[in-house]
Design an enzyme around this catalytic site. Sequence first.
Site, short mmCIF file in Angstrom:
data_model
loop_
_atom_site.label_atom_id
_atom_site.label_comp_id
_atom_site.label_asym_id
_atom_site.label_seq_id
_atom_site.Cartn_x
_atom_site.Cartn_y
_atom_site.Cartn_z
N THR A 244 48.82 45.39 40.16
CA THR A 244 47.77 46.42 40.15
C THR A 244 48.23 47.66 40.92
OG1 THR A 244 45.62 46.95 41.12
CG2 THR A 244 46.75 45.09 42.08
N ASP A 245 47.66 48.79 40.58
CA ASP A 245 47.99 50.02 41.33
C ASP A 245 47.49 49.93 42.77
OD1 ASP A 245 45.21 50.34 40.93
OD2 ASP A 245 45.38 52.40 40.20
N GLU A 246 46.59 48.96 43.04
CA GLU A 246 46.03 48.86 44.38
C GLU A 246 47.07 48.40 45.41
OE1 GLU A 246 42.05 47.37 44.63
OE2 GLU A 246 41.59 47.95 42.59
N TYR B 215 42.37 41.53 48.76
CA TYR B 215 42.71 41.44 47.33
C TYR B 215 44.06 42.09 47.06
CZ TYR B 215 43.01 43.04 42.48
OH TYR B 215 43.47 43.33 41.22
N LYS C 142 47.68 40.45 45.91
CA LYS C 142 48.37 40.87 44.68
C LYS C 142 49.78 41.39 45.02
CE LYS C 142 47.10 41.06 41.02
NZ LYS C 142 47.13 40.07 39.90
P1 NAD Z 1 38.67 38.83 35.94
O1 NAD Z 1 38.17 38.54 37.30
O2 NAD Z 1 37.74 39.38 34.92
O3 NAD Z 1 39.31 37.52 35.31
C1 NAD Z 1 40.13 36.66 36.04
C2 NAD Z 1 40.31 35.39 35.22
O4 NAD Z 1 41.20 34.52 35.93
C3 NAD Z 1 39.01 34.63 35.00
O5 NAD Z 1 38.92 34.22 33.65
C4 NAD Z 1 39.13 33.43 35.93
O6 NAD Z 1 38.41 32.29 35.47
C5 NAD Z 1 40.62 33.21 35.90
N1 NAD Z 1 41.10 32.48 37.09
C6 NAD Z 1 40.79 32.74 38.39
N2 NAD Z 1 41.38 31.84 39.18
C7 NAD Z 1 42.08 31.01 38.37
C8 NAD Z 1 42.92 29.89 38.60
N3 NAD Z 1 43.15 29.43 39.84
N4 NAD Z 1 43.49 29.27 37.54
C9 NAD Z 1 43.25 29.71 36.27
N5 NAD Z 1 42.46 30.75 36.00
C10 NAD Z 1 41.89 31.39 37.03
O7 NAD Z 1 39.92 39.80 36.16
P2 NAD Z 1 40.46 41.03 35.30
O8 NAD Z 1 39.75 42.25 35.73
O9 NAD Z 1 40.51 40.65 33.87
O10 NAD Z 1 41.95 41.13 35.88
C11 NAD Z 1 43.00 40.38 35.28
C12 NAD Z 1 44.30 40.69 36.02
O11 NAD Z 1 44.56 42.10 35.96
C13 NAD Z 1 44.28 40.32 37.49
O12 NAD Z 1 45.54 39.80 37.83
C14 NAD Z 1 44.03 41.64 38.19
O13 NAD Z 1 44.56 41.65 39.48
C15 NAD Z 1 44.77 42.60 37.27
N6 NAD Z 1 44.29 43.98 37.25
C16 NAD Z 1 42.96 44.24 37.02
C17 NAD Z 1 42.54 45.57 36.95
C18 NAD Z 1 41.10 45.89 36.65
O14 NAD Z 1 40.73 47.08 36.71
N7 NAD Z 1 40.25 44.95 36.30
C19 NAD Z 1 43.46 46.62 37.14
C20 NAD Z 1 44.79 46.31 37.37
C21 NAD Z 1 45.20 44.98 37.42
P1 TYD Z 2 35.43 48.32 41.71
O1 TYD Z 2 34.92 48.34 40.31
O2 TYD Z 2 34.98 47.24 42.62
O3 TYD Z 2 37.02 48.38 41.59
P2 TYD Z 2 38.14 48.63 42.76
O4 TYD Z 2 37.52 48.53 44.07
O5 TYD Z 2 39.08 47.50 42.49
O6 TYD Z 2 38.71 49.97 42.46
O7 TYD Z 2 35.05 49.70 42.40
C1 TYD Z 2 35.44 50.93 41.83
C2 TYD Z 2 34.98 52.04 42.76
O8 TYD Z 2 33.54 52.07 42.75
C3 TYD Z 2 35.39 51.83 44.20
O9 TYD Z 2 35.71 53.08 44.79
C4 TYD Z 2 34.15 51.26 44.86
C5 TYD Z 2 33.01 51.88 44.06
N1 TYD Z 2 31.80 51.05 43.94
C6 TYD Z 2 30.55 51.58 44.29
O10 TYD Z 2 30.42 52.75 44.71
N2 TYD Z 2 29.45 50.77 44.17
C7 TYD Z 2 29.54 49.47 43.72
O11 TYD Z 2 28.50 48.78 43.64
C8 TYD Z 2 30.82 48.97 43.35
C9 TYD Z 2 30.97 47.55 42.86
C10 TYD Z 2 31.93 49.78 43.48
#
Ligand code: NAD
Ligand code: TYD
Length: 343
Positions: free
Chosen positions: A129-131, A153, A157
């Site tokens: 992730t970019d985080e 988190y 990662k």
């Molecule tokens: P999500 O939380 O929607 O889904 C995570 C999935 O992983 C779920 O289906 C959960 O059941 C499964 N999981 C959790 N623990 C597990 C385990 N121990 N064994 C098997 N399965 C398990 O997450 P997402 O938003 O779809 O993110 C997916 C990936 O992308 C993650 O690695 C996250 O760090 C990365 N990512 C997400 C974002 C974003 O904006 N959502 C951005 C960059 C990277």
């Molecule tokens: P989020 O969707 O939790 O993603 P991330 O923290 O991984 O970037 O949050 C996106 C942005 O929105 C972050 O700056 C926090 C803000 N945020 C709120 O202001 N209110 C909320 O209820 C949530 C969940 C996030």
Amino acid sequence: MTSTLTNVLVTGGAGFIGSNFVRYAIGAHPDWHVTTLDKLTYAGRRENLHDVMDNARHTFVHGDICDAPVAGPLVEAADIVVHFAAETHVDRSILAAGDFIRTDVEGTFVLLEAARRNPKLRRFVQISTDEVYGSVAEGSSRETDELRPRNPYSASKAGADRLAYSYWATHEVPVIVTRASNNYGPYQFPEKVIPLFVTNLIEGIQVPLYGDGGNVRDWLHVLDHCRALDLLIHQGQSGEVYNIGGGNEVKNVDLTHQLIRLLGKDESFIRRVEDRKGHDRRYSVSTEKLRAMGWQPQVPFEQGLADTVRWYRENEWWWRPVKERDAEYRAYIEQQYGGRRAH
Ligand code: NAD
Ligand code: TYD
């Protein structure tokens, strides 16, 4: 699973990005058989895969990536592994980080150990992730920049990101690491800001905007993410890191106003609440490396956001039960943030 098909293992395929990727992959690659391995945590749902669950080129395995006897043989049978499975919500990692260390770090270790035993593995995609770069005051993070994660988190990662790299550098596991920016689109769990705010507004509930609302995120449509991963699976170089960013840097307060407009509400629906602890101010990635390979995002943000809002409007069956089940968590978060106004 027949031997003529390419075996693709998708961990976390019942989550938001994973399920979009499974659907995309089955559609885009008639020669792929996709196996989803998912623990079905609160964030993982069979419903996310409802239209591909019975597809002949898809197998669903309910299991934990930390469970070596379950995960190991699946990795050993795969040609390609795309590893999404993780605990993913920053707010939850602030409340309790144990599951983040277990799944994001130890789970990745279990998969990488099995990958070492698979000589036919062509690609192991570590979805980072970019985080991991931490908060970026100015400019954009490049793949070679130092990692400065600032919450449990992003730190978990970052650990997995570098552990995966080490298995390339040490054991020649064909790892690539991808660092995507904030994704949005259908099937995103309504704890993340866009689906939370959209569903609250549909329900006629205020949206909790953290701090001064000036935090910036770079929004990437989940299908643009899937297309980038597809390109990298085929053309990425082992041992390399690739940023994936939408190029849509938006302040949270502006995003909130856009959503309010799209949902036909007004300012009174914004509730300014106390800031998240350690809240990263801004993320921004340089995508020069990926763009040089021919990728660029296809979904304009305004259109993607409007389509996403429409999806949540049309798919209440999908999110209403989740929000009801998750009420306890939201009440707790409400107590943490809600009672104390920012201004
Ligand atoms: P999500 O939380 O929607 O889904 C995570 C999935 O992983 C779920 O289906 C959960 O059941 C499964 N999981 C959790 N623990 C597990 C385990 N121990 N064994 C098997 N399965 C398990 O997450 P997402 O938003 O779809 O993110 C997916 C990936 O992308 C993650 O690695 C996250 O760090 C990365 N990512 C997400 C974002 C974003 O904006 N959502 C951005 C960059 C990277
Ligand atoms: P989020 O969707 O939790 O993603 P991330 O923290 O991984 O970037 O949050 C996106 C942005 O929105 C972050 O700056 C926090 C803000 N945020 C709120 O202001 N209110 C909320 O209820 C949530 C969940 C996030």
